[in-house]
Scaffold this motif. Sequence first.
Motif, PDB file in Angstrom:
ATOM      1  N   GLN A   1       0.831  -1.201   0.000  1.00  0.00           N
ATOM      2  CA  GLN A   1       0.000   0.000   0.000  1.00  0.00           C
ATOM      3  C   GLN A   1       0.869   1.255   0.000  1.00  0.00           C
ATOM      4  N   GLY A   2       0.293   2.298  -0.533  1.00  0.00           N
ATOM      5  CA  GLY A   2       0.947   3.600  -0.564  1.00  0.00           C
ATOM      6  C   GLY A   2      -0.070   4.653  -0.920  1.00  0.00           C
ATOM      7  N   ASN A   3       0.400   5.821  -1.315  1.00  0.00           N
ATOM      8  CA  ASN A   3      -0.534   6.878  -1.684  1.00  0.00           C
ATOM      9  C   ASN A   3      -1.461   6.464  -2.818  1.00  0.00           C
ATOM     10  N   TRP A   4      -0.968   5.533  -3.672  1.00  0.00           N
ATOM     11  CA  TRP A   4      -1.851   5.071  -4.743  1.00  0.00           C
ATOM     12  C   TRP A   4      -3.112   4.401  -4.188  1.00  0.00           C
ATOM     13  N   THR A   5      -2.988   3.745  -3.036  1.00  0.00           N
ATOM     14  CA  THR A   5      -4.152   3.144  -2.388  1.00  0.00           C
ATOM     15  C   THR A   5      -5.102   4.218  -1.883  1.00  0.00           C
ATOM     16  N   ALA A   6      -4.532   5.227  -1.251  1.00  0.00           N
ATOM     17  CA  ALA A   6      -5.341   6.309  -0.696  1.00  0.00           C
ATOM     18  C   ALA A   6      -6.002   7.128  -1.806  1.00  0.00           C
ATOM     19  N   VAL A   7      -5.298   7.317  -2.912  1.00  0.00           N
ATOM     20  CA  VAL A   7      -5.880   8.034  -4.045  1.00  0.00           C
ATOM     21  C   VAL A   7      -7.133   7.308  -4.546  1.00  0.00           C
ATOM     22  N   GLY A   8      -7.031   5.990  -4.703  1.00  0.00           N
ATOM     23  CA  GLY A   8      -8.195   5.213  -5.136  1.00  0.00           C
ATOM     24  C   GLY A   8      -9.337   5.271  -4.143  1.00  0.00           C
ATOM     25  N   ARG A   9      -9.000   5.144  -2.854  1.00  0.00           N
ATOM     26  CA  ARG A   9     -10.035   5.204  -1.816  1.00  0.00           C
ATOM     27  C   ARG A   9     -10.707   6.577  -1.807  1.00  0.00           C
ATOM     28  N   THR A  10      -9.922   7.626  -2.005  1.00  0.00           N
ATOM     29  CA  THR A  10     -10.473   8.979  -2.017  1.00  0.00           C
ATOM     30  C   THR A  10     -11.449   9.174  -3.165  1.00  0.00           C
ATOM     31  N   ALA A  11     -11.134   8.609  -4.322  1.00  0.00           N
ATOM     32  CA  ALA A  11     -12.073   8.673  -5.452  1.00  0.00           C
ATOM     33  C   ALA A  11     -13.369   7.926  -5.137  1.00  0.00           C
ATOM     34  N   VAL A  12     -13.241   6.808  -4.419  1.00  0.00           N
ATOM     35  CA  VAL A  12     -14.427   6.024  -4.050  1.00  0.00           C
ATOM     36  C   VAL A  12     -15.297   6.791  -3.053  1.00  0.00           C
ATOM     37  N   THR A  13     -14.690   7.346  -2.015  1.00  0.00           N
ATOM     38  CA  THR A  13     -15.476   8.092  -1.019  1.00  0.00           C
ATOM     39  C   THR A  13     -16.152   9.302  -1.659  1.00  0.00           C
ATOM     40  N   THR A  14     -15.458   9.958  -2.578  1.00  0.00           N
ATOM     41  CA  THR A  14     -16.050  11.098  -3.280  1.00  0.00           C
ATOM     42  C   THR A  14     -17.291  10.667  -4.041  1.00  0.00           C
ATOM     43  N   THR A  15     -17.177   9.571  -4.775  1.00  0.00           N
ATOM     44  CA  THR A  15     -18.297   9.070  -5.574  1.00  0.00           C
ATOM     45  C   THR A  15     -19.469   8.653  -4.693  1.00  0.00           C
ATOM     46  N   LEU A  16     -19.190   7.944  -3.616  1.00  0.00           N
ATOM     47  CA  LEU A  16     -20.268   7.446  -2.751  1.00  0.00           C
ATOM     48  C   LEU A  16     -21.010   8.579  -2.055  1.00  0.00           C
ATOM     49  N   ALA A  17     -20.278   9.583  -1.590  1.00  0.00           N
ATOM     50  CA  ALA A  17     -20.937  10.697  -0.901  1.00  0.00           C
ATOM     51  C   ALA A  17     -21.840  11.464  -1.855  1.00  0.00           C
ATOM     52  N   GLY A  18     -21.338  11.772  -3.040  1.00  0.00           N
ATOM     53  CA  GLY A  18     -22.145  12.493  -4.004  1.00  0.00           C
ATOM     54  C   GLY A  18     -23.355  11.695  -4.447  1.00  0.00           C
ATOM     55  N   SER A  19     -23.157  10.410  -4.722  1.00  0.00           N
ATOM     56  CA  SER A  19     -24.259   9.568  -5.185  1.00  0.00           C
ATOM     57  C   SER A  19     -25.339   9.419  -4.120  1.00  0.00           C
ATOM     58  N   THR A  20     -24.919   9.234  -2.873  1.00  0.00           N
ATOM     59  CA  THR A  20     -25.901   9.120  -1.789  1.00  0.00           C
ATOM     60  C   THR A  20     -26.708  10.398  -1.643  1.00  0.00           C
ATOM     61  N   ALA A  21     -26.027  11.531  -1.686  1.00  0.00           N
ATOM     62  CA  ALA A  21     -26.728  12.814  -1.574  1.00  0.00           C
ATOM     63  C   ALA A  21     -27.706  12.998  -2.726  1.00  0.00           C
ATOM     64  N   GLY A  22     -27.305  12.570  -3.926  1.00  0.00           N
ATOM     65  CA  GLY A  22     -28.208  12.674  -5.070  1.00  0.00           C
ATOM     66  C   GLY A  22     -29.464  11.843  -4.902  1.00  0.00           C
ATOM     67  N   ILE A  23     -29.301  10.613  -4.433  1.00  0.00           N
ATOM     68  CA  ILE A  23     -30.452   9.730  -4.233  1.00  0.00           C
ATOM     69  C   ILE A  23     -31.385  10.272  -3.156  1.00  0.00           C
ATOM     70  N   VAL A  24     -30.817  10.699  -2.037  1.00  0.00           N
ATOM     71  CA  VAL A  24     -31.631  11.224  -0.939  1.00  0.00           C
ATOM     72  C   VAL A  24     -32.380  12.477  -1.388  1.00  0.00           C
ATOM     73  N   THR A  25     -31.712  13.330  -2.140  1.00  0.00           N
ATOM     74  CA  THR A  25     -32.375  14.537  -2.646  1.00  0.00           C
ATOM     75  C   THR A  25     -33.503  14.181  -3.602  1.00  0.00           C
ATOM     76  N   LEU A  26     -33.269  13.179  -4.445  1.00  0.00           N
ATOM     77  CA  LEU A  26     -34.293  12.740  -5.397  1.00  0.00           C
ATOM     78  C   LEU A  26     -35.592  12.381  -4.682  1.00  0.00           C
ATOM     79  N   PHE A  27     -35.494  11.530  -3.657  1.00  0.00           N
ATOM     80  CA  PHE A  27     -36.689  11.084  -2.954  1.00  0.00           C
ATOM     81  C   PHE A  27     -37.189  12.129  -1.953  1.00  0.00           C
ATOM     82  N   GLY A  28     -36.254  12.860  -1.338  1.00  0.00           N
ATOM     83  CA  GLY A  28     -36.662  13.895  -0.392  1.00  0.00           C
ATOM     84  C   GLY A  28     -37.477  14.985  -1.068  1.00  0.00           C
ATOM     85  N   ARG A  29     -37.008  15.461  -2.208  1.00  0.00           N
ATOM     86  CA  ARG A  29     -37.750  16.493  -2.923  1.00  0.00           C
ATOM     87  C   ARG A  29     -39.046  15.943  -3.515  1.00  0.00           C
ATOM     88  N   ARG A  30     -39.045  14.653  -3.865  1.00  0.00           N
ATOM     89  CA  ARG A  30     -40.283  14.030  -4.366  1.00  0.00           C
ATOM     90  C   ARG A  30     -41.373  14.081  -3.293  1.00  0.00           C
TER      91      ARG A  30
END
Length: 435
Positions: A219-248
């Motif tokens: 492991q090295g920064n390359w591992t953390a870089v990949g994990r950071t991309a994953v956390t970014t994607t998951l947070a945005g996607s979750t917020a999008g889904i919650v907003t979709l149903f919340g605003r509905r």
Amino acid sequence: MQLGFAMLCAGSVRAKNAMNIMLTNVVDAVVGSISYYLFGFAFAFGDTSNPFIGTNFFALKDIPNSSFDYSFFLYQWAFAIAVAGITSGSIAERTQFSAYLVFSFFLTGFVYPVVVHWVWSSSGWLSPSSTSPLFASGAIDFAGSGVVHMVGAVAGLWGSLIEGPRVGRFDAFGNPMPMRGHNATLVVLGTFLLWFGWFGFNPGSFDKILVAYPSTTNQGNWTAVGRTAVTTTLAGSTAGIVTLFGRRLLVGHWDALDVCNGLLGGFVAITSGCSVVEPWAAIVCGFFAAWVLIALNILAVKLNFDDPLEATQLHGGCGAWGLIFTGLFAKEEFVVQAYDAGVTGVARPYGLFMGGGWGLLGCQVIEILVIVCWVSATMGPIFYALHRLMILRISAEEEIAGVDISSHGGYAYSSHQDVDQPRFYADYMRMQDQS
């Protein structure tokens, strides 16, 4: 990233102001380039002995050196012009073009860089990389939930408050009137461009990829870089889904524009702790970011606050939540990896809910407070001075006609949807003479 902001902003305003908002995004980039080159980089990263502001490297004097090179300047410049883009969205459709030139130069050349120095410079008083960090921790704002997004949002808040709502946004009784953007296609396009750009902002903030962690074999920064991309994607996607149903549930229909803003709110929130939290925690971050944005938008309407891009609520509210979230969920192992290259035997404060105590959370709260105070104390007077000099807001007549026709010589589209409006600048001037 700047193209994403331009498309998002253009689609979120009315067609008669599309050229104006696209031009302001260009101006943010070109004015920010000169301002950050002359002053901003120096205030942000100069003078390693001063915890509050840098005092050398003006106009990149003595760059490159052993600490910084031209590529580092260019990367930091991209953050700086994003800040001005956030503020531009808050005051869209009613601001004189000359005012954009003034506040953009001041914001990217002085206000924002000082906050950068506090948090991201190795000598900053809030920096986790300092030799003696605050509360033995420093504030973890890895890619700028506070440094970038809150700074732009608080500046936009003051601009919007001093200018007041757009003509027709609220009726005589204070009830909100519909004033939606003209092009959902541009909004969705801008959202996806920003999503792609966020992979440069968040994972890219590691600076170096080929850094191995001595406590592991693979492991090295390359591992953390990949994990950071994953956390970014998951947070945005979750917020999008919650907003979709919340605003509905709230408005009774599925709204693409609301989902796009919810998605961006999740990205803003995770930007602080993207490198130091587990993927499951990113889902928690996005879930609450969506509700923060929904709640603040409801509050804004009740207070007759008008921000055409919801930039203050999105970047300010979700940015503040992101800082708090990091203070609660940061994992010790990841904190050491991000700030000490995974060196064994290093102890750092980490998230309260992860057993790390109050030190990190205290620093996160302090960052929120000092950003609000600093930006208010600097940008508030700037906007008020522009207002007093009568160079901040356009006239009601110009606003009704549209900033494109009154200030930029014509509309962004050859066939304009508002057929009762003048099509060309000459038509507009004839109407003015007749009135």
